[in-house]
Write a protein that holds these residues in place. Structure first.
Motif, PDB file in Angstrom:
ATOM      1  N   UNK A  32     -21.847 -21.146  64.492  1.00  0.00           N
ATOM      2  CA  UNK A  32     -21.537 -22.566  64.277  1.00  0.00           C
ATOM      3  C   UNK A  32     -20.589 -22.787  63.093  1.00  0.00           C
ATOM      4  N   UNK A  36     -28.145 -33.793  68.775  1.00  0.00           N
ATOM      5  CA  UNK A  36     -28.754 -33.025  69.869  1.00  0.00           C
ATOM      6  C   UNK A  36     -30.265 -32.879  69.713  1.00  0.00           C
ATOM      7  N   UNK A  37     -30.743 -32.769  68.467  1.00  0.00           N
ATOM      8  CA  UNK A  37     -32.190 -32.636  68.278  1.00  0.00           C
ATOM      9  C   UNK A  37     -32.883 -33.980  68.420  1.00  0.00           C
ATOM     10  N   UNK A  70     -23.373 -32.187  65.788  1.00  0.00           N
ATOM     11  CA  UNK A  70     -23.815 -30.879  66.276  1.00  0.00           C
ATOM     12  C   UNK A  70     -25.273 -30.560  65.972  1.00  0.00           C
ATOM     13  N   UNK A  71     -25.821 -31.169  64.940  1.00  0.00           N
ATOM     14  CA  UNK A  71     -27.176 -30.799  64.518  1.00  0.00           C
ATOM     15  C   UNK A  71     -28.170 -31.936  64.742  1.00  0.00           C
ATOM     16  N   UNK A 131     -34.899 -23.148  58.240  1.00  0.00           N
ATOM     17  CA  UNK A 131     -34.003 -24.212  58.699  1.00  0.00           C
ATOM     18  C   UNK A 131     -32.982 -23.745  59.720  1.00  0.00           C
ATOM     19  N   UNK A 146     -31.302 -23.833  63.369  1.00  0.00           N
ATOM     20  CA  UNK A 146     -31.134 -24.964  64.284  1.00  0.00           C
ATOM     21  C   UNK A 146     -31.869 -24.640  65.584  1.00  0.00           C
ATOM     22  N   UNK A 192     -19.842 -33.983  61.406  1.00  0.00           N
ATOM     23  CA  UNK A 192     -20.129 -32.765  62.188  1.00  0.00           C
ATOM     24  C   UNK A 192     -21.631 -32.504  62.235  1.00  0.00           C
ATOM     25  N   UNK A 241     -27.028 -27.515  57.473  1.00  0.00           N
ATOM     26  CA  UNK A 241     -25.696 -27.757  58.026  1.00  0.00           C
ATOM     27  C   UNK A 241     -24.690 -28.042  56.909  1.00  0.00           C
ATOM     28  N   UNK A 259     -32.681 -29.578  58.228  1.00  0.00           N
ATOM     29  CA  UNK A 259     -31.621 -29.311  59.205  1.00  0.00           C
ATOM     30  C   UNK A 259     -30.266 -29.784  58.680  1.00  0.00           C
ATOM     31  N   UNK A 289     -32.178 -25.913  68.489  1.00  0.00           N
ATOM     32  CA  UNK A 289     -31.564 -26.128  69.798  1.00  0.00           C
ATOM     33  C   UNK A 289     -30.444 -25.136  70.071  1.00  0.00           C
ATOM     34  N   UNK A 290     -30.291 -24.143  69.197  1.00  0.00           N
ATOM     35  CA  UNK A 290     -29.245 -23.145  69.378  1.00  0.00           C
ATOM     36  C   UNK A 290     -29.862 -21.744  69.345  1.00  0.00           C
TER      37      UNK A 290
END
Lengths: 305, 254
Positions: free
Chosen positions: B114, A207-208, A203-204, B101, B103, A199, A190, A186, B105-106
């Motif tokens: 994003x 929240x998870x 944002x990643x 990979x 995300x 960030x 990102x 993840x 939750x989106x």
């Protein structure tokens, strides 16, 4: 060939199975014992006049008790707030590539988890014995704000420091566990999009991680509701100390302790319900039906290893 | 002749005492599609990650678009780039991972918007329009508001491709994009990649899909044990391999 023959051979459905169920006499014995114990407890509650239930009713909504309840709630909310903010900060520090920063976080957690909460509360209450004056300013440099220690460290502040700073250490471990539960891919995805470390965190990862962090945080909140009673030892007039003050005068400890117990139960019950709704909110993208498949995937993934 | 998009000069990479890349030298021209083949553990994926500076190389030089990856060189000395400079360069390179990979939750749309919103500073509306167009291009118009868990592997990987493209990269890296997919889902992902190649995107693809390499690649590179064993046009490498190791590998895969 043979399979089609097999399916042709299939006849009408056989009759439903009706077997004699296995008897469980042990279950009946256990149930009777439990019911007998429960009945004797209820009988004593009802018949023992020393419970003085009329006093419970009388004091349940007493103005002093209600003020104590409000103080307990204030302490819980503020201590948890300090704990959560500190916990996130410490967890992020712990992940820092800078060994001094991550080491400081480790040391903090080691100290606050390794000493009793009650001791810490006494310590903060007596901190003015160490520092008569509190100066805010540049370390080793000029002070910008001077203050009298006793003016700043009130009982309430000492209670908040004791509960909040201790909670920070526990929350840090919970938040760190949440971070670790987020797959490394993840962050890599990102970073590949060009998101900065901060960030990516915001944002990643956070929240998870929330999904993993929230259930234990709910438990911590419920523990905190009860742990606030510890600050009664420094005469902080929260719920427990308030009822103690009342029964010190009227010598009726049992009904007043019951009053406190009822209020603690009411508050923790509300917290349970709140926890359920918050957890649902952060379950987005992992809804129940899909959770099963995630779990299956995880299991099959582990078996494939 | 313009500067190639990627230039590797004797790239070495160690993990502890394990040397994974033992001097990789190759060039990827602009608009070229290069497929990296080789047995697992040969260093293909590591090399890909080095290009995006997800891994630091230990020696050699690696250039993307004429600029050193991860460093600045002046007066014969190397200076590490600052985090924000590395971040900026990464945003110009799209990456598609074996495990997607996405995300979780989106929604698909949020996954794609994003980067443009947070990194390129596009307005939400602009990013949204573009994301819908990109998702349409990979055949997912109807999955815009779906969360990744509700998508098949092939659909997830196509969202991942759209997400990478939304940053308008000058180079796309694919790390075994179809290896985690059920066989019947591979085709859609390869189709999306094929279209991208025809549009002139510079691509480096680590893959075991020999058919795709034969059809789409301009160059096929065969790697084994951290070195480039053989490189050339697909029909040279795939039909008439010169090295014994390449022959054995292809014989096993095909």
């Amino acid at each position: 060939m043979s399979t089609s023959e097999l399916s042709n051979e299939r006849t009408e459905r056989p009759e439903e199975i009706e077997a004699v169920p296995v008897r469980h006499p042990g279950r009946w014995v256990a149930a009777v014992i439990v019911l007998l114990i429960a009945a004797s407890i209820v009988r004593s509650i009802v018949t023992n006049s020393n419970f003085e239930w009329h006093l419970v009713g009388q004091y349940l909504f007493d103005a002093r008790v209600l003020r104590g309840v409000v103080k307990t709630l204030e302490l819980t909310v503020l201590s948890m707030l300090i704990g959560v903010i500190l916990g996130v900060l410490l967890a992020v520090m712990r992940q820092s590539p800078n060994p001094v920063v991550s080491g400081a976080s480790w040391l903090y957690i080691w100290f606050f988890r390794g000493t009793p909460l009650l001791l810490q509360i006494f310590f903060w209450f007596n901190i003015t014995a160490l520092f008569k004056r509190i100066d805010l300013g540049v370390p080793f440099g000029p002070a910008l704000i001077h203050a009298n220690g006793n003016a700043i460290i009130t009982t309430f502040v000492a209670a908040l420091l004791g509960l909040g700073l201790n909670e920070g250490a526990y929350m840090a471990e919970i938040v760190r566990g949440g971070f670790l539960a987020v797959d490394e891919g993840q962050s890599e995805a990102a970073h590949s999009l060009g998101l900065s470390r901060l960030q990516t965190m915001r944002h990643i990862v956070l929240p998870q991680a929330m999904r993993v962090i929230l259930p234990p945080t709910g438990n911590e909140t419920i523990s905190m509701l009860k742990n606030t009673s510890l600050v009664s030892v420094i005469a902080m007039s929260e719920l427990l100390y308030t009822v103690q003050q009342i029964y010190d005068v009227n010598y009726k400890p049992i009904p007043l302790l019951i009053v406190a117990a009822i209020w603690y139960l009411a508050m923790t019950s509300v917290a349970y319900v709140g926890q359920y709704f918050i957890e649902r909110r952060f379950g987005r993208g992992f809804s129940r039906a899909q959770q099963a498949t995630m779990r299956e995937r995880w299991l099959s993934f582990r078996h494939a290893q | 002749m313009s500067e190639p998009m990627v230039r590797a000069e004797a790239v070495h990479k160690r993990f502890g005492r394990l040397e994974v890349l033992k001097g990789i030298s190759l060039e990827v021209k602009r608009g070229e599609v290069m497929c990296l083949l080789g047995p697992s553990g040969s260093g293909k994926s590591t090399f890909l990650r080095c290009i995006n500076h997800l891994e630091k190389i230990n020696s050699g030089r690696l250039f993307v678009d004429g600029e050193l990856v991860g460093y600045r060189e002046s007066n014969g000395k190397l200076y590490e780039l600052r985090d924000n400079e590395i971040t900026q360069k990464r945003s110009e390179i799209g990456v598609v991972f074996q495990q997607f990979n996405l995300f979780p939750h989106m929604t698909a749309l949020q996954n794609v918007t994003l980067g443009p919103v947070r990194v390129k500073g596009l307005s939400r509306a602009q990013a949204r329009d573009k994301a819908i167009e990109l998702l349409g291009r990979v055949g997912l118009d109807d999955k815009v508001d779906t969360y990744p868990v509700a998508l098949s592997g092939g659909q997830q990987q196509r969202v991942a491709i759209a997400r990478a493209l939304a940053m308008e990269p000058k180079l796309m890296l694919f790390d075994e994009p179809t290896s985690a997919l059920d066989p019947e889902l591979v085709g859609d992902v390869l189709d999306a990649m094929r279209r991208l190649a025809h549009e002139g995107m510079t691509m480096i693809v680590v893959t075991h899909e020999i058919g795709f390499a034969r059809e789409v690649a301009d160059t096929v590179v065969f790697m084994d044990e951290g070195v480039v064993v053989e490189a050339g046009k697909p029909d040279e490498v795939l039909n008439n391999p010169r090295h014994e190791r390449t022959k054995t590998f292809l014989w096993k895969v095909l």
